[in-house]
Enzyme design. Structure first.
Site, PDB file in Angstrom:
ATOM      1  N   GLU A  77       6.875   0.656  -6.184  1.00 43.27           N
ATOM      2  CA  GLU A  77       5.307   1.914  -5.677  1.00 43.27           C
ATOM      3  C   GLU A  77       5.861   2.678  -4.393  1.00 43.27           C
ATOM      4  O   GLU A  77       5.047   3.849  -3.959  1.00 43.27           O
ATOM      5  CB  GLU A  77       4.440   0.939  -5.135  1.00 43.27           C
ATOM      6  N   HIS A  96       0.882  -1.359   2.718  1.00 48.47           N
ATOM      7  CA  HIS A  96       0.497  -1.326   1.426  1.00 48.47           C
ATOM      8  C   HIS A  96       0.339  -2.572   0.346  1.00 48.47           C
ATOM      9  O   HIS A  96       0.959  -3.244   0.368  1.00 48.47           O
ATOM     10  CB  HIS A  96       0.968  -0.266  -0.112  1.00 48.47           C
ATOM     11  N   HIS A  98      -2.204  -5.648  -2.028  1.00 44.88           N
ATOM     12  CA  HIS A  98      -3.405  -6.509  -2.551  1.00 44.88           C
ATOM     13  C   HIS A  98      -4.248  -7.473  -1.279  1.00 44.88           C
ATOM     14  O   HIS A  98      -4.511  -8.790  -2.579  1.00 44.88           O
ATOM     15  CB  HIS A  98      -2.343  -6.915  -3.786  1.00 44.88           C
ATOM     16  N   TYR A 123     -15.420  -0.328  15.138  1.00 44.69           N
ATOM     17  CA  TYR A 123     -13.998  -0.618  15.319  1.00 44.69           C
ATOM     18  C   TYR A 123     -13.204  -0.414  13.532  1.00 44.69           C
ATOM     19  O   TYR A 123     -12.581   1.073  14.003  1.00 44.69           O
ATOM     20  CB  TYR A 123     -13.682  -1.894  15.702  1.00 44.69           C
ATOM     21  N   HIS A 163      -6.803  -2.047  -7.697  1.00 42.88           N
ATOM     22  CA  HIS A 163      -5.160  -2.052  -6.879  1.00 42.88           C
ATOM     23  C   HIS A 163      -5.529  -2.681  -5.553  1.00 42.88           C
ATOM     24  O   HIS A 163      -5.022  -3.958  -5.463  1.00 42.88           O
ATOM     25  CB  HIS A 163      -5.375  -0.900  -7.055  1.00 42.88           C
TER      26      HIS A 163
END
Length: 214
Positions: A77, A96, A98, A123, A163
């Site tokens: 990725e 990134h 999951h 926040y 994703h």
């Protein structure tokens, strides 16, 4: 962060990866981290690596065009990391993951895909801001780069449908902190469920944006 050496940045990736793994925001070999160096090259976690057990010497170093310069082969990725960096000149690091609750948000149907999380807390507004949902592409589909790049021009945080989140920051530590805020807000979203909630008003959001510009 710009003053850190490549060796120090490799160590920071290992440290932050272990933190995310220990806090159960990363699991198995899912997720990837990257940092942009002063010369434009990118350090990115290797393919099929666990964020909890990274070796600083094996972290991939790729050119802005994606050519492997040193280390193990990069995450599959890495191409969308490069798309974010191209769209956001101020971004120095990307997270990134999951992470469970954020991924769950990405699997829901949303009336407004331009912002899929309500402003439940100050926040969240200050750190995450508007959170667009990028349409689904299979893992590794290079068409995702264009979609991510489009979203990244106006947003430092986004969700990939079915994703997970992508977060860009001015440092790796900042990107991790934003990621943690997003996941905690996603937890709140599901804890509240169908109960009547009182998100921040438009006026309150505008006041925060004025007081804490991103």
């Amino acid at each position: 962060m710009q003053d850190l050496s490549e060796t120090e940045l490799r160590a920071a990736i290992v440290r932050q990866g272990a933190l995310l793994y220990e806090r159960r925001l990363a699991h198995g070999t899912a997720g990837n981290l990257s940092v942009r160096l002063k010369d434009g090259a990118i350090l990115v976690t290797p393919t099929n690596s666990s964020l909890g057990f990274l070796d600083p010497q094996r972290i991939s170093k790729v050119s802005p065009e994606g050519d492997l310069l040193s280390g193990d082969p990069p995450s599959k990725e890495a191409f969308f990391h490069r798309a974010v960096y191209a769209a956001r000149p101020t971004a120095r690091a990307i997270v990134h993951l999951h992470s469970t609750h954020s991924v769950a948000i990405s699997c829901l149907c949303h009336a407004d895909p331009s912002n899929v999380m309500p402003p439940l807390t100050a926040y969240h507004v200050m750190k995450v801001g508007r959170l667009p949902l990028v349409g689904y592409f299979r893992p590794g589909d290079r068409r995702l780069a264009a979609a991510v790049g489009d979203a990244a021009r106006d947003h430092h945080a986004m969700l990939l449908a079915n994703h997970g989140p992508i977060i860009a920051g001015r440092s790796l530590e900042e990107a991790v902190q934003i990621m943690e805020e997003l996941e905690e807000t996603a937890k709140l979203y599901f804890l509240i469920g169908d109960r009547p909630a009182s998100p921040l008003s438009c006026e309150a959001v505008e006041e925060l944006a004025a007081a804490f510009p991103s």
